[in-house]
Design an enzyme around this catalytic site. Structure first.
Site, PDB file in Angstrom:
ATOM      1  N   ASN A  47      91.905  32.747  57.528  1.00  0.00           N
ATOM      2  CA  ASN A  47      92.507  33.684  56.569  1.00  0.00           C
ATOM      3  C   ASN A  47      92.996  32.945  55.311  1.00  0.00           C
ATOM      4  OD1 ASN A  47      94.885  32.398  57.239  1.00  0.00           O
ATOM      5  ND2 ASN A  47      95.588  33.991  58.629  1.00  0.00           N
TER       6      ASN A  47
ATOM      7  N   THR B  21      83.601  37.473  54.162  1.00  0.00           N
ATOM      8  CA  THR B  21      82.159  37.317  54.317  1.00  0.00           C
ATOM      9  C   THR B  21      81.381  38.262  53.381  1.00  0.00           C
ATOM     10  OG1 THR B  21      80.384  37.623  55.932  1.00  0.00           O
ATOM     11  CG2 THR B  21      82.515  38.563  56.500  1.00  0.00           C
TER      12      THR B  21
ATOM     13  N   GLN C  18      77.924  44.131  59.084  1.00  0.00           N
ATOM     14  CA  GLN C  18      78.691  43.335  58.122  1.00  0.00           C
ATOM     15  C   GLN C  18      80.080  43.947  57.909  1.00  0.00           C
ATOM     16  OE1 GLN C  18      77.742  40.482  57.104  1.00  0.00           O
ATOM     17  NE2 GLN C  18      79.242  40.029  55.516  1.00  0.00           N
TER      18      GLN C  18
ATOM     19  N   HIS D 295      83.483  43.089  59.715  1.00  0.00           N
ATOM     20  CA  HIS D 295      84.375  41.979  59.366  1.00  0.00           C
ATOM     21  C   HIS D 295      85.602  42.441  58.580  1.00  0.00           C
ATOM     22  CE1 HIS D 295      81.858  38.779  60.916  1.00  0.00           C
ATOM     23  NE2 HIS D 295      80.815  39.381  60.390  1.00  0.00           N
TER      24      HIS D 295
ATOM     25  N   GLU E 117      76.912  34.704  50.567  1.00  0.00           N
ATOM     26  CA  GLU E 117      76.946  33.948  51.812  1.00  0.00           C
ATOM     27  C   GLU E 117      75.663  34.200  52.624  1.00  0.00           C
ATOM     28  OE1 GLU E 117      79.764  35.473  54.570  1.00  0.00           O
ATOM     29  OE2 GLU E 117      80.076  33.538  55.549  1.00  0.00           O
ATOM     30  N   HIS E 118      75.408  35.482  52.915  1.00  0.00           N
ATOM     31  CA  HIS E 118      74.196  35.869  53.651  1.00  0.00           C
ATOM     32  C   HIS E 118      73.254  36.625  52.721  1.00  0.00           C
ATOM     33  CE1 HIS E 118      75.408  35.071  57.863  1.00  0.00           C
ATOM     34  NE2 HIS E 118      76.637  35.309  57.429  1.00  0.00           N
TER      35      HIS E 118
ATOM     36  N   HIS F  69      82.012  -9.447  35.322  1.00  0.00           N
ATOM     37  CA  HIS F  69      80.904  -8.774  36.002  1.00  0.00           C
ATOM     38  C   HIS F  69      79.599  -9.472  35.615  1.00  0.00           C
ATOM     39  CE1 HIS F  69      83.725  -5.573  36.991  1.00  0.00           C
ATOM     40  NE2 HIS F  69      82.782  -4.898  37.623  1.00  0.00           N
TER      41      HIS F  69
END
Lengths: 394, 394
Positions: free
Chosen positions: A194, A217, A239, A242, A293-294, A384
């Site tokens: 969360n 999501t 979906q 969620h 996301e998807h 260097h």
């Protein structure tokens, strides 16, 4: 509810959680276990003697034979996925230099498995298996104490998790980042949660690795007129499970699909964004902007469109239901949200490995040495230049 | 100065910069270019008309032939390194699922090239080349305006950098993260800097990608008695050129080396930690704890020890001077510090790519589908289960 217009922006703001979480982190760093026990009582209403779950074996044995078999089978599939994509040491020779990378696992990883009323053993599979395939030696896990699921314990045993902590939210992340008497300080913490978990992961990311900051999501479905509308409706409803903050978009070339989806979903509490597009290519352009996301490519010959997908966590091709990726297909369900797919992928074996670079210059090319010296001098790094020059007789 | 005991901890704390940087980010988000011009005047003492460098071509043409040739040669070498290690799309089939990852470049990247009195064109090479090899379409760069180096301009042209901004410190990072009228908002920002840059990268990392938070540079040298003490001294002095906050450690099995190094470096202003060890293996164990940015294995047959190196950004093998990695060997000089090598590698082509996962289940294995449904139901996601079941006739 249906909206035919995409939102201008979708703020996922954990700012309001930051002050609370800063306080929690401070407490955990100062008072260790004592703070954890107090926070669990205050925030999760659990009076614990210890944050360490010491009955893993006993709990794990309570798993049903059906679930055990399911977990074993899915476990094999996820191992196979990450074995398939994992990197190999690579090396070569150029201009007299032998160079390359060796991939080494992170040593200690903490996995946060969200919970509360529900338990999400699938998240432990999704985070733990790529860690295991990477060769992580010490895997730790934490989950809120209100419900310690036997399935989580079974998976923890299977993964060889060193300790399972009964810890929720920000205090779990803080404990992983800084350690307490009971909780091992880890090198990286992984897992969704969360806004308190998100804020905590952001705050500890100055000290340890995180996989990302996962928000609500998201699913974008692209459908042409070959898609079955019943499938689309189920995918959108899946979906929607969620919660109300979930972001659900259907982009389709088919007016028929739009009409049917509207009829079916109009009275749902979730908002579904349903937008007509003129072509699959146009839809993918929109999807790339959204960086979901998807992504579901429920179209004819979907694989050829993968080439033009630039931003997404995981793509389900053709009639493949997005939900199978959440559980068993192979790809992860811990994926970038809030447009993080612009710059990172979901959790894979790569999240638990790091490339150590090396170089060996036994007989380097003269001109390469000379070039390095010229550039070092230009930048004003005389020593260097000298340290390079002296080695090779300059 | 020589210390024969390693420090207990080496805090690199950008906390004190956070409040200042929060204010800078707020200004840039609210007032855009106006804020940038004001900040450049206030902080870099430069009165600018525009933050965009519009004389790149003119400036680039002023590069000396010698430097041009050096850059061209080094450029080839770094391209070769990242081409050697870059990932390829990988896929397979398991339990009826076709799955894999496709690697896609990030679209827009911002590179911060630190400056001030000096200019560090090598940093633009080190960040820009892996981005280029990854296929990043839009590369932007920013560097403090007090000295716009022709070499930086030459490299910017070679990389196809879209815009070079005359911006320093936190305001450059803020502008990349949130965009202004002149500065392109990017997906990821890469590059080292002072504590203001570090604090800014941390703060913007909730919204865009960052490579890491790089602090003062670090070198651990492991030397057996085959190492030439003159080389070691030069390597330590080269590292010391980065300033007094640099962390320099020599772990050696040779008392002779210790004596000579002490004699030579005792009166330097930098602190050098010089510690006797009983074996190379013991030294590597200590080095793994330190997790240094640079590790030099100046020992016989160094490559065999790579197996037991677990935490380091880049390793120079044998007599290879660490400084050559800063300029030309192939590996990056933008590397994890402050023990970040525990969980990430230095900047490579992987920083500019992301793995998009996909799955295609045309004829999936019955048991896999069943397993997914069982697990989804266990977690209480009925529609997830239904969306999977309906597809495959359950």
């Amino acid at each position: 509810m249906i909206s035919s217009e995409l939102p201008k922006n979708r703020p996922n703001d954990f700012t309001k959680a930051i002050l609370t979480v800063e306080e929690i982190i401070k407490l955990v760093r100062e008072k260790g276990d004592k703070a954890l026990l107090e926070l669990e009582e205050k925030l999760d209403h659990m009076k614990l003697d210890s944050v360490v779950e010491d009955k893993i074996d006993e709990l794990a044995s309570k798993i049903s034979p059906e679930l055990k078999e399911a977990i074993d089978y899915i476990y094999e599939q996820l191992v196979e996925f990450h074995e398939t994509i994992k990197p190999y040491n690579a090396g070569g020779n150029s201009k007299g230099v032998e160079f390359g990378v060796i991939w080494k696992p992170i040593e200690k990883v903490g996995i946060y498995v969200p919970g509360g009323n529900k338990a999400y053993p699938s998240t432990l599979l999704m985070a733990g298996i790529p860690a295991k395939v990477a060769g992580v030696n010490e895997i730790y896990a934490a989950t809120p104490p209100s419900k310690i699921d036997p399935v989580i314990c079974y998976i923890a045993k299977k993964l060889g998790v060193k300790k399972l902590y009964r810890l929720g939210g920000a205090q779990a992340i803080a404990a992983f980042a800084y350690g307490t008497e009971s909780v091992k300080k880890v090198d990286k913490v992984v897992g969704p949660g969360n806004i308190y978990v998100q804020a905590a992961k952001f705050l500890v990311s100055r000290d340890i690795g995180i996989d990302g900051i996962e928000g609500p999501t998201e699913l974008v479905i692209i459908a042409d007129d070959t898609a079955k509308v019943e499938d689309l409706i189920l995918d959108m409803r899946a979906q929607a499970e969620h919660g109300l903050s979930t972001f659900i978009v259907l982009l389709t070339t088919s007016q028929n699909i739009i009409d049917e989806v509207k009829r079916e979903l109009e009275s749902d509490r979730n908002v579904y964004y349903v937008v007509k597009v003129s072509s699959v290519e146009e839809a993918i352009k929109i999807a790339n902007e959204i960086s979901p996301e998807h992504l579901s490519l429920y179209v004819t010959n979907p694989k050829r469109y993968l080439d033009i997908v630039s931003n997404s966590g995981a793509v389900s091709l053709g009639s493949t239901p997005p939900a199978i990726i959440d559980y068993a297909a192979g790809p992860n369900h811990i994926l970038p949200t809030n447009q993080w797919a612009r710059f990172r992928g979901g959790v894979t074996v790569y999240d638990f490995l790091k490339p150590i670079m090396y170089a060996n210059l036994e007989k380097p090319d003269e001109k390469l040495i000379q070039s390095a010296i010229i550039l070092a001098k230009h930048e004003g790094f005389e020593f260097h230049a000298k340290s390079i020059g002296a080695r090779y007789g300059r």
